[in-house]
Design an enzyme around this catalytic site. Structure first.
Site, PDB file in Angstrom:
ATOM      1  N   ASN A  61       0.764  -1.343  -0.082  1.00 56.52           N
ATOM      2  CA  ASN A  61      -0.101   0.003  -0.005  1.00 56.52           C
ATOM      3  C   ASN A  61       0.987   1.281  -0.061  1.00 56.52           C
ATOM      4  O   ASN A  61       1.794   1.083   0.499  1.00 56.52           O
ATOM      5  CB  ASN A  61      -1.144   0.180   1.015  1.00 56.52           C
ATOM      6  CG  ASN A  61      -0.428  -0.328   2.541  1.00 56.52           C
ATOM      7  OD1 ASN A  61       0.647  -0.925   2.729  1.00 56.52           O
ATOM      8  ND2 ASN A  61      -1.079   0.418   3.495  1.00 56.52           N
ATOM      9  N   GLU A  63       0.281   5.324   0.514  1.00 54.57           N
ATOM     10  CA  GLU A  63      -0.445   6.251   1.063  1.00 54.57           C
ATOM     11  C   GLU A  63      -0.140   7.696   0.509  1.00 54.57           C
ATOM     12  O   GLU A  63       1.014   8.022  -0.229  1.00 54.57           O
ATOM     13  CB  GLU A  63      -0.373   6.094   2.489  1.00 54.57           C
ATOM     14  CG  GLU A  63      -1.160   4.879   3.171  1.00 54.57           C
ATOM     15  CD  GLU A  63      -1.369   4.685   4.369  1.00 54.57           C
ATOM     16  OE1 GLU A  63      -0.956   5.764   5.285  1.00 54.57           O
ATOM     17  OE2 GLU A  63      -2.093   3.626   4.938  1.00 54.57           O
ATOM     18  N   ASN A  64      -0.892   8.717   0.886  1.00 58.44           N
ATOM     19  CA  ASN A  64      -0.763   9.819   0.530  1.00 58.44           C
ATOM     20  C   ASN A  64      -1.440  11.028   1.520  1.00 58.44           C
ATOM     21  O   ASN A  64      -2.299  10.525   2.155  1.00 58.44           O
ATOM     22  CB  ASN A  64      -1.291  10.291  -0.893  1.00 58.44           C
ATOM     23  CG  ASN A  64      -1.025  11.633  -1.435  1.00 58.44           C
ATOM     24  OD1 ASN A  64      -1.540  12.667  -1.283  1.00 58.44           O
ATOM     25  ND2 ASN A  64      -0.120  11.463  -2.611  1.00 58.44           N
ATOM     26  N   ALA A  65      -0.702  12.234   1.722  1.00 58.08           N
ATOM     27  CA  ALA A  65      -1.157  13.162   2.523  1.00 58.08           C
ATOM     28  C   ALA A  65      -2.739  13.435   2.397  1.00 58.08           C
ATOM     29  O   ALA A  65      -3.535  13.649   3.133  1.00 58.08           O
ATOM     30  CB  ALA A  65      -0.396  14.481   2.445  1.00 58.08           C
ATOM     31  N   TYR A  67      -5.437  11.732   1.427  1.00 60.22           N
ATOM     32  CA  TYR A  67      -5.975  10.304   1.895  1.00 60.22           C
ATOM     33  C   TYR A  67      -6.437   9.408   0.605  1.00 60.22           C
ATOM     34  O   TYR A  67      -5.876   8.171   0.350  1.00 60.22           O
ATOM     35  CB  TYR A  67      -6.898  10.013   2.880  1.00 60.22           C
ATOM     36  CG  TYR A  67      -6.177  10.364   4.427  1.00 60.22           C
ATOM     37  CD1 TYR A  67      -4.724  11.012   4.486  1.00 60.22           C
ATOM     38  CD2 TYR A  67      -6.820  10.283   5.513  1.00 60.22           C
ATOM     39  CE1 TYR A  67      -4.276  11.170   5.746  1.00 60.22           C
ATOM     40  CE2 TYR A  67      -6.227  10.630   6.780  1.00 60.22           C
ATOM     41  CZ  TYR A  67      -5.010  10.984   6.924  1.00 60.22           C
ATOM     42  OH  TYR A  67      -4.576  11.476   8.116  1.00 60.22           O
ATOM     43  N   CYS A  72      -3.997   0.624  -2.392  1.00 57.56           N
ATOM     44  CA  CYS A  72      -3.901  -0.522  -1.661  1.00 57.56           C
ATOM     45  C   CYS A  72      -2.881  -1.314  -2.310  1.00 57.56           C
ATOM     46  O   CYS A  72      -2.621  -1.467  -3.537  1.00 57.56           O
ATOM     47  CB  CYS A  72      -5.066  -1.287  -1.621  1.00 57.56           C
ATOM     48  SG  CYS A  72      -6.590  -0.690  -0.842  1.00 57.56           S
ATOM     49  N   GLU A  74      -2.991  -4.449  -3.223  1.00 61.72           N
ATOM     50  CA  GLU A  74      -3.613  -5.383  -4.193  1.00 61.72           C
ATOM     51  C   GLU A  74      -3.552  -5.001  -5.411  1.00 61.72           C
ATOM     52  O   GLU A  74      -3.063  -5.432  -6.573  1.00 61.72           O
ATOM     53  CB  GLU A  74      -5.068  -5.768  -3.751  1.00 61.72           C
ATOM     54  CG  GLU A  74      -5.119  -6.788  -2.474  1.00 61.72           C
ATOM     55  CD  GLU A  74      -5.380  -5.880  -1.330  1.00 61.72           C
ATOM     56  OE1 GLU A  74      -4.817  -4.758  -1.266  1.00 61.72           O
ATOM     57  OE2 GLU A  74      -6.108  -6.397  -0.314  1.00 61.72           O
ATOM     58  N   CYS A 111      -9.934  -5.047   0.041  1.00 61.54           N
ATOM     59  CA  CYS A 111     -11.434  -3.969   0.184  1.00 61.54           C
ATOM     60  C   CYS A 111     -12.190  -4.061  -0.915  1.00 61.54           C
ATOM     61  O   CYS A 111     -11.859  -4.644  -1.897  1.00 61.54           O
ATOM     62  CB  CYS A 111     -10.785  -2.263   0.431  1.00 61.54           C
ATOM     63  SG  CYS A 111     -10.317  -1.812  -1.213  1.00 61.54           S
ATOM     64  N   CYS A 114     -10.702  -3.055  -4.371  1.00 61.11           N
ATOM     65  CA  CYS A 114      -9.766  -4.212  -4.721  1.00 61.11           C
ATOM     66  C   CYS A 114     -10.541  -5.304  -5.168  1.00 61.11           C
ATOM     67  O   CYS A 114      -9.960  -5.940  -6.334  1.00 61.11           O
ATOM     68  CB  CYS A 114      -8.693  -4.328  -3.936  1.00 61.11           C
ATOM     69  SG  CYS A 114      -7.541  -3.269  -3.309  1.00 61.11           S
TER      70      CYS A 114
HETATM   71  N1  THU Z   1      -5.186  -1.529   2.463  1.00 58.60           N
HETATM   72  C1  THU Z   1      -4.628  -2.418   1.576  1.00 58.60           C
HETATM   73  O1  THU Z   1      -3.495  -2.120   1.193  1.00 58.60           O
HETATM   74  N2  THU Z   1      -5.494  -3.346   1.169  1.00 58.60           N
HETATM   75  C2  THU Z   1      -6.582  -3.490   1.734  1.00 58.60           C
HETATM   76  O2  THU Z   1      -6.991  -4.860   1.220  1.00 58.60           O
HETATM   77  C3  THU Z   1      -7.123  -3.127   2.958  1.00 58.60           C
HETATM   78  C4  THU Z   1      -6.472  -1.658   3.268  1.00 58.60           C
HETATM   79  C5  THU Z   1      -4.524  -0.154   2.880  1.00 58.60           C
HETATM   80  C6  THU Z   1      -5.088   1.055   2.479  1.00 58.60           C
HETATM   81  C7  THU Z   1      -4.385   1.930   3.579  1.00 58.60           C
HETATM   82  O3  THU Z   1      -3.180   2.406   3.185  1.00 58.60           O
HETATM   83  C8  THU Z   1      -4.548   1.228   4.759  1.00 58.60           C
HETATM   84  O4  THU Z   1      -4.374  -0.283   4.421  1.00 58.60           O
HETATM   85  C9  THU Z   1      -5.456   1.402   5.988  1.00 58.60           C
HETATM   86  O5  THU Z   1      -6.775   1.055   5.300  1.00 58.60           O
END
Ligand code: THU
Length: 160
Positions: A61, A63-65, A67, A72, A74, A111, A114
């Site tokens: 995963n 992330e970014n400031a 959000y 993810c 996947e 999620c 994904c």
């Molecule tokens: N996240 C994933 O990378 N995959 C998932 O299946 C669930 C959530 C990440 C997104 C975010 O960076 C962090 O987990 C918290 O939600």
């Protein structure tokens, strides 16, 4: 009125009970958590995709400031495959997550977004993508993405 069940089978096993190639894939997903960029959630997710050729593609995963911009694990791995291994069939994806320095005891499932992205590929290639979800309490294995997305929306739904 009538009722029906939509069920699917989940196999649960330990790392030691996995076939060698599946254990390797789960191990790759665990290692992929190390490349997670997650300064906001501190939730490190790793994904590893097994291609028909045997190659393993890893993602984590990012992330970014701002959000919603983040991606993810996947989809990071899946879209890399789309861009760089376009014609290769995806056989399986393994997912692992770690927080506060420990792998989660419960499994981390993909999620909704994904699942939808994986479903598109499963339909496109016409063969199932197995899911291997890691948790320290056990690995849960599902035979296809379609199983975990009942009443799914896909290309046929558009009736084009
Ligand atoms: N996240 C994933 O990378 N995959 C998932 O299946 C669930 C959530 C990440 C997104 C975010 O960076 C962090 O987990 C918290 O939600």
């Amino acid at each position: 009125m009538r009722e029906y069940d939509i069920g699917f089978k989940v196999k649960v096993c330990s790392m030691a009970e996995l076939e060698a190639c599946d254990a390797e894939l789960v191990g790759a997903a665990m290692r992929a958590t190390e490349t997670s960029y997650s300064p906001y959630s501190h939730f490190k997710v790793g994904a590893a995709i097994r291609l028909e050729s045997g190659e393993i593609i890893m993602g984590s995963n990012q992330e970014n400031a701002s959000y919603p911009v983040g991606c993810c694990a996947e989809r990071t791995a899946l879209f890399w495959c789309g861009a760089n291994r376009r014609d290769e069939v995806i056989k399986a994806i393994a997912i692992a997550a770690c927080t506060r320095g420990k792998f989660t005891s419960d499994v981390t499932g993909p999620c909704g977004m994904c699942r939808q992205a994986l479903l598109e590929v499963e339909h496109k290639q016409g063969s199932p993508i197995r899911l291997l979800l890691y948790g320290t309490n056990g690995i849960h294995i599902v035979d296809s993405i379609g199983s975990i997305v009942p009443f799914s929306f896909y290309s046929d739904s558009l009736s084009l």
